[in-house]
Design a protein around this motif. Structure first.
Motif, PDB file in Angstrom:
ATOM      1  N   PRO A   1       0.809  -1.220   0.000  1.00  0.00           N
ATOM      2  CA  PRO A   1       0.000   0.000   0.000  1.00  0.00           C
ATOM      3  C   PRO A   1       0.849   1.280   0.000  1.00  0.00           C
ATOM      4  CG  PRO A   1      -0.756  -1.527   1.678  1.00  0.00           C
ATOM      5  CD  PRO A   1       0.516  -2.092   1.151  1.00  0.00           C
ATOM      6  N   ALA A   2       2.139   1.160   0.325  1.00  0.00           N
ATOM      7  CA  ALA A   2       2.980   2.363   0.320  1.00  0.00           C
ATOM      8  C   ALA A   2       3.272   2.830  -1.102  1.00  0.00           C
ATOM      9  CB  ALA A   2       4.291   2.084   1.060  1.00  0.00           C
ATOM     10  N   VAL A   3       3.062   1.966  -2.071  1.00  0.00           N
ATOM     11  CA  VAL A   3       3.431   2.317  -3.441  1.00  0.00           C
ATOM     12  C   VAL A   3       2.367   3.195  -4.090  1.00  0.00           C
ATOM     13  CG1 VAL A   3       3.836   1.422  -5.760  1.00  0.00           C
ATOM     14  CG2 VAL A   3       4.803   0.243  -3.773  1.00  0.00           C
ATOM     15  N   ARG A   4       2.828   4.325  -4.617  1.00  0.00           N
ATOM     16  CA  ARG A   4       1.917   5.251  -5.276  1.00  0.00           C
ATOM     17  C   ARG A   4       2.138   5.292  -6.780  1.00  0.00           C
ATOM     18  NH1 ARG A   4      -0.691   8.960  -1.527  1.00  0.00           N
ATOM     19  NH2 ARG A   4      -1.779   7.303  -0.452  1.00  0.00           N
ATOM     20  N   SER A   5       3.365   5.108  -7.170  1.00  0.00           N
ATOM     21  CA  SER A   5       3.657   5.225  -8.598  1.00  0.00           C
ATOM     22  C   SER A   5       4.786   4.268  -8.980  1.00  0.00           C
ATOM     23  CB  SER A   5       4.054   6.665  -8.944  1.00  0.00           C
ATOM     24  OG  SER A   5       5.262   6.977  -8.282  1.00  0.00           O
ATOM     25  N   ILE A   6       4.931   4.094 -10.272  1.00  0.00           N
ATOM     26  CA  ILE A   6       6.040   3.267 -10.733  1.00  0.00           C
ATOM     27  C   ILE A   6       6.851   4.059 -11.750  1.00  0.00           C
ATOM     28  CG2 ILE A   6       4.829   1.082 -10.412  1.00  0.00           C
ATOM     29  CD1 ILE A   6       4.382   1.101 -13.494  1.00  0.00           C
ATOM     30  N   ALA A   7       8.098   3.689 -11.879  1.00  0.00           N
ATOM     31  CA  ALA A   7       8.923   4.308 -12.915  1.00  0.00           C
ATOM     32  C   ALA A   7       9.677   3.204 -13.618  1.00  0.00           C
ATOM     33  CB  ALA A   7       9.893   5.295 -12.285  1.00  0.00           C
ATOM     34  N   LEU A   8       9.787   3.334 -14.925  1.00  0.00           N
ATOM     35  CA  LEU A   8      10.530   2.337 -15.696  1.00  0.00           C
ATOM     36  C   LEU A   8      11.738   3.009 -16.316  1.00  0.00           C
ATOM     37  CD1 LEU A   8       7.912   0.681 -15.430  1.00  0.00           C
ATOM     38  CD2 LEU A   8       8.275  -0.054 -17.766  1.00  0.00           C
ATOM     39  N   SER A   9      12.875   2.401 -16.159  1.00  0.00           N
ATOM     40  CA  SER A   9      14.026   2.982 -16.847  1.00  0.00           C
ATOM     41  C   SER A   9      14.752   1.880 -17.600  1.00  0.00           C
ATOM     42  CB  SER A   9      14.939   3.672 -15.846  1.00  0.00           C
ATOM     43  OG  SER A   9      15.513   2.703 -15.009  1.00  0.00           O
ATOM     44  N   VAL A  10      15.520   2.295 -18.561  1.00  0.00           N
ATOM     45  CA  VAL A  10      16.247   1.340 -19.392  1.00  0.00           C
ATOM     46  C   VAL A  10      17.554   1.002 -18.692  1.00  0.00           C
ATOM     47  CG1 VAL A  10      17.264   0.937 -21.646  1.00  0.00           C
ATOM     48  CG2 VAL A  10      15.225   2.378 -21.420  1.00  0.00           C
ATOM     49  N   ARG A  11      17.789  -0.293 -18.511  1.00  0.00           N
ATOM     50  CA  ARG A  11      19.022  -0.637 -17.793  1.00  0.00           C
ATOM     51  C   ARG A  11      20.172  -0.799 -18.785  1.00  0.00           C
ATOM     52  NH1 ARG A  11      15.618  -5.076 -16.541  1.00  0.00           N
ATOM     53  NH2 ARG A  11      15.904  -6.840 -17.958  1.00  0.00           N
ATOM     54  N   PRO A  12      21.364  -0.511 -18.320  1.00  0.00           N
ATOM     55  CA  PRO A  12      22.504  -0.651 -19.217  1.00  0.00           C
ATOM     56  C   PRO A  12      22.685  -2.100 -19.600  1.00  0.00           C
ATOM     57  CG  PRO A  12      23.191   0.006 -16.984  1.00  0.00           C
ATOM     58  CD  PRO A  12      21.707  -0.100 -16.969  1.00  0.00           C
ATOM     59  N   PRO A  13      23.190  -2.386 -20.795  1.00  0.00           N
ATOM     60  CA  PRO A  13      23.385  -3.775 -21.211  1.00  0.00           C
ATOM     61  C   PRO A  13      24.310  -4.480 -20.225  1.00  0.00           C
ATOM     62  CG  PRO A  13      24.425  -2.224 -22.742  1.00  0.00           C
ATOM     63  CD  PRO A  13      23.649  -1.412 -21.786  1.00  0.00           C
ATOM     64  N   GLU A  14      23.999  -5.756 -19.994  1.00  0.00           N
ATOM     65  CA  GLU A  14      24.819  -6.498 -19.026  1.00  0.00           C
ATOM     66  C   GLU A  14      26.199  -6.770 -19.601  1.00  0.00           C
ATOM     67  OE1 GLU A  14      22.958 -10.015 -17.631  1.00  0.00           O
ATOM     68  OE2 GLU A  14      21.119  -8.978 -17.057  1.00  0.00           O
ATOM     69  N   PRO A  15      27.229  -6.506 -18.821  1.00  0.00           N
ATOM     70  CA  PRO A  15      28.572  -6.846 -19.293  1.00  0.00           C
ATOM     71  C   PRO A  15      28.749  -8.355 -19.277  1.00  0.00           C
ATOM     72  CG  PRO A  15      28.643  -5.965 -17.047  1.00  0.00           C
ATOM     73  CD  PRO A  15      27.221  -5.873 -17.501  1.00  0.00           C
ATOM     74  N   ARG A  16      29.739  -8.821 -20.005  1.00  0.00           N
ATOM     75  CA  ARG A  16      30.034 -10.258 -20.006  1.00  0.00           C
ATOM     76  C   ARG A  16      30.280 -10.732 -18.590  1.00  0.00           C
ATOM     77  NH1 ARG A  16      31.682 -11.163 -25.520  1.00  0.00           N
ATOM     78  NH2 ARG A  16      32.907  -9.275 -25.613  1.00  0.00           N
ATOM     79  N   GLY A  17      29.766 -11.915 -18.298  1.00  0.00           N
ATOM     80  CA  GLY A  17      30.011 -12.463 -16.964  1.00  0.00           C
ATOM     81  C   GLY A  17      29.080 -11.883 -15.914  1.00  0.00           C
ATOM     82  N   ALA A  18      28.168 -11.033 -16.350  1.00  0.00           N
ATOM     83  CA  ALA A  18      27.259 -10.419 -15.387  1.00  0.00           C
ATOM     84  C   ALA A  18      26.365 -11.451 -14.726  1.00  0.00           C
ATOM     85  CB  ALA A  18      26.404  -9.368 -16.074  1.00  0.00           C
TER      86      ALA A  18
END
Ligand code: ADP
Ligand code: MG
Length: 461
Positions: free
Chosen positions: A75-92
């Protein structure tokens, strides 16, 4: 090891399960599975996706639902945000196994960025949920469905345009997308463009500004099937009307199919020029009537099955009787009940339904009174208020009286005896008879059906 972030991950697992249940494995796998939760920023949940494109799609199609599911779980959540994550490096992958909390993305990337117009496509994407398979057919919409299927199956226009109209939330957009999907499946070489009238206008205005209306015309005129949703919004703007009309004629001349939707019939599109209005009515005009109790029940059964949830028949009957406005609200109500049950752990019953839908049901109760209905009907037919309770049987007053009884049943929560009482102390069987009669006549008598639809719109406006 308990930490706030593991709580967040546990909540996310719940939200994911709900998303999967609601949207199905295919849509979930394509769009929602790649989502990851990063952190809780005050009352905002920050999630990440691999690409900008997915971000925009998810925000447009699932954003509201994701937010309300989060709010349901936490119930504490009021909004959401979506962001683009950086591409995973090798071995991530190996590193991620050690550190389950994804790296927080830069805050600036969290604001929903506007899509640059240059990258926008001409049309809008089709919603994977809106297919013929998922559309429940009943008396109120069977004609429109048959027309839509015919258009989708024909290589040259069986009628042009197909004009779909009906009140809000009754499936116009769903049917247009269904046409689009079907054509893509059966004749993928045909170019289908679906867009809202607003987007059409926006693109036209942009082309004007860039002094590039030529390519705008070329673009649209290269289309095999053009579907424009909600054309009531085109009303008024003259140059856009003009352009719309030219595009329309050019496509028709070339034997391309046009599908139009609006919330009213062509004749009632008062903001449109007369020649355009009449032209729109040349093809096939198919209206989607307000839902009946049977259709609402059918839709609930289908949706519950899709959600994979057992909903007691009595609860579905309760919903079908009480949420009469449109399918969108009906779906919303069912989803709320199902989600509530899944996190409260309480079984679904009429009592919990009442509780969960308190606000919605109250809004419906408040919506219309029998007296308002009677007044509207009296005005519409030019009869006297006294005729609502008189015993006159002349059709000129008996039919409107029946219409009013029918609307009273549909739009209020009054019982049959209560309704009878308000119509000159009539018996509940008389009311029942009136309702059946109007239901039956609406199927045969177009003008009566239109009267009823117009009255309903007016009362619910
Ligand atoms: P409109 O464009 O007429 O306002 P929509 O097509 O957006 O309405 O429909 C609203 C919601 O109701 C959508 O989620 C749609 O899938 C659903 N819906 C409407 N009619 C039906 C139906 N007959 N069967 C299944 N779902 C329906
Ligand atoms: Mg729509």
């Amino acid at each position: 090891m308990i930490s706030p972030s593991s709580d967040l991950q546990a909540q996310w697992a719940q939200v994911r399960a709900m998303l999967r249940a609601e949207f199905g494995d295919t849509a979930f796998g394509t769009w929602l599975k790649p989502l990851e939760v990063a952190r809780l920023d005050g009352d905002r949940v920050v999630m990440t996706v691999p690409t900008q494109f997915m971000r925009d799609w998810i925000v447009a199609h699932y954003g509201d639902r994701i937010r309300s599911m989060w709010a349901g779980v936490n119930p504490a959540v009021r909004s959401i945000a979506l962001s683009v994550r950086p591409p995973e490096p090798r071995g991530a992958a190996a590193a991620a196994a050690v550190d389950p909390v994804p790296v927080p993305p830069p805050v600036a990337g969290c604001e929903p960025a506007e899509v640059a117009p240059e990258f926008e496509e001409m049309g809008a994407r089709l919603d994977p949920r809106f297919t013929f398979d998922s559309f429940v057919v009943g008396k109120p919409n069977e004609f429109a469905v048959a027309a839509a299927e015919k258009v989708a199956a024909s290589l040259s226009p069986p009628f042009n345009p197909l004009f779909l109209y009906g009140g809000v939330g009754l499936g116009k957009t769903h049917l247009m997308h269904a046409i689009g999907w079907r054509i893509r499946e059966v004749t993928p070489q045909r170019r289908v463009v679906y867009l809202s009238a607003e987007k059409f206008m926006y693109q036209f205005v942009r082309a004007l500004r860039r002094k590039d209306t030529m390519s705008f015309k070329e673009l649209f005129r290269s289309v095999d099937v053009l579907m424009v949703d909600d054309v009531q919004f085109i009303s008024g703007k003259e140059s856009t009307q003009e352009e719309f009309f030219h595009t329309f004629n050019a496509l028709v001349d070339r034997g391309r199919q046009i599908v139009i939707s609006a919330d009213r019939s062509p004749a009632d599109l008062s903001g449109l020029e007369e020649r355009i209005r009449s032209r729109l009515g040349w093809g096939l005009v198919a209206d989607i009537h307000p839902t009946t109790y049977e259709l609402r029940l059918g839709i609930l059964q289908t949706k519950a099955e899709k959600l994979g949830v057992e909903v007691p028949v009595r609860v579905m009957e309760f919903l079908a009787a009480r949420i009469t406005s449109n399918v969108r609200e009906l779906e919303g109500a069912l989803n709320r009940i199902v989600h509530h049950a899944s996190f409260s752990g309480r079984p679904i019953s009429i009592d919990t339904a009442r509780e969960v839908l308190k606000d919605l049901l109250r809004a419906h109760d408040r919506r219309v009174t029998i007296e308002e209905i009677q007044r509207a009907v009296v005005e519409h037919y030019g009869i006297r208020m006294a005729d609502m309770s008189s015993s006159r049987r002349a059709r000129a007053v008996a039919r409107p009286r029946q219409v009013a009884m029918y609307l009273a049943k549909q739009l209020t929560t009054r019982s049959l005896p209560e309704i009878g009482k308000r119509f000159g102390n009539r018996d509940h069987t008389t009311v029942m008879h009136a309702i059946r009669q109007i239901e039956r006549l609406c199927e045969e008598d177009r003008s009566l059906a239109e009267d009823v639809a117009a009255l309903r719109r007016r009362l619910q406006a």
